[in-house]
Design an enzyme around this catalytic site. Sequence first.
Site, PDB file in Angstrom:
ATOM      1  N   TYR A 146      45.294   6.703  44.002  1.00  0.00           N
ATOM      2  CA  TYR A 146      45.502   7.474  45.230  1.00  0.00           C
ATOM      3  C   TYR A 146      45.675   6.568  46.449  1.00  0.00           C
ATOM      4  CZ  TYR A 146      43.952  11.599  42.558  1.00  0.00           C
ATOM      5  OH  TYR A 146      43.820  12.606  41.629  1.00  0.00           O
ATOM      6  N   LYS A 196      39.498   4.572  30.201  1.00  0.00           N
ATOM      7  CA  LYS A 196      40.691   4.723  29.355  1.00  0.00           C
ATOM      8  C   LYS A 196      41.146   3.317  28.967  1.00  0.00           C
ATOM      9  CE  LYS A 196      44.137   7.187  27.620  1.00  0.00           C
ATOM     10  NZ  LYS A 196      44.010   8.218  26.587  1.00  0.00           N
TER      11      LYS A 196
END
Length: 364
Positions: A146, A196
């Site tokens: 972001y 991840k």
Amino acid sequence: MKEYAIAVLEGDGIGPEIMREAVKVLEAVSAKAGVRFNLLKMPFGGQAYFNYGHAFPGETIAACDKADAILKGPIGLGVEEARRIPVEKQPERSALLPLRKRYNTFANYRPVYLPPELADFSPLKREIVKDGIDFVMIRELIGGLYFGGKEEGTDQNGLRYVKETLEYDEQEIAQILEVAFEEARRRKKVLHNVHKSNVLMSSVLWNDVSREIAVQYPDVEVRHVIVDAAAAALVLNPRQFDVMVMENMFGDILSDLAGGLVGSLGLMPSACVGPEKAYYEPAHGSAPDIAGRGIANPYSMIGSVALMLEKSFGMEEEAGRIWAAMRRVFAEGATTADLGNPDGTRTVVSTAEFGDRVVAALDA
Ligand code: NAD
């Protein structure tokens, strides 16, 4: 008498409606605790853009700089309304992210709580939620995708492209992990680290740093879980979680999933904490689909007040009374429209009536 200055940013959509109830509760606490809260109501968000030409006007920045804490309602416009504002001036990009960056509020606490007696608000099967849901998500709030570099253009084949960068350095990772380890130490001493690392290099570094920091917390058990598996595990068995930590975008998505687990985003308050200043906001958006109808659930905004009292002003006892009062309002049979009336015995109350009942429960 103790005094605190609070910048109050009501925001857009349901923001003003739920903020009104939060202020009601804050004023009730103030009278009882003998603490004065000086509220500075300032424009912020889409409406601020339409009225003042900027979603985070200079006067609002100055008030936030001076304030001891910031209480913020949700911001954002419906898709069509947002199109009236140039992309870079839309409120999330020109107000929300700059607010987070300005005060370095890297640590976002999102408590996910549903006591056993309210388990019927959850859409999950009774046998999964009968003992309630109680965990906290800790989301990194000022890094990652972001906030990374952005580029768009046309490539040599004439195709439009966009490039967004996910960046973290080890210090940014370490500071949020330390917050999460501390929280785990205060609670059940089990920390789920969501990552991840099978695909993303950022997660490989994240996990390396988590192992280095874990050495300082031998009393905390760390369990590593891949983000996609975490999404399924949250639905199948939310009670296995107590403290979860994750990077910015994972936290944005999984915490809305958590709102679904407890029955509504309207039950999701949050604290956004930096080294010197913190701001408090519901985890959800401005809900344009229900704005102006007096049916929004103000729990998330009132809960954000409780988090502010606890984290910014050391008023744990008063915060505890607010949580207990809201629990009592539900336990006495009230519900808000978003939560429905699952067993058919509840009274559906408006936004304002929920606030009134919380104030009455505080006095009881
Ligand atoms: P949303 O979170 O506003 O709403 C999703 C759903 O949850 C809607 O059906 C809404 O009615 C419901 N809901 C949310 N809060 C509720 C409450 N307190 N009581 C009852 N129901 C509630 O998500 P969205 O519609 O995708 O986004 C609307 C706007 O909010 C967008 O502009 C988005 O960018 C913005 N947004 C802002 C923030 C923030 O200010 N931190 C966070 C998320 C989204």
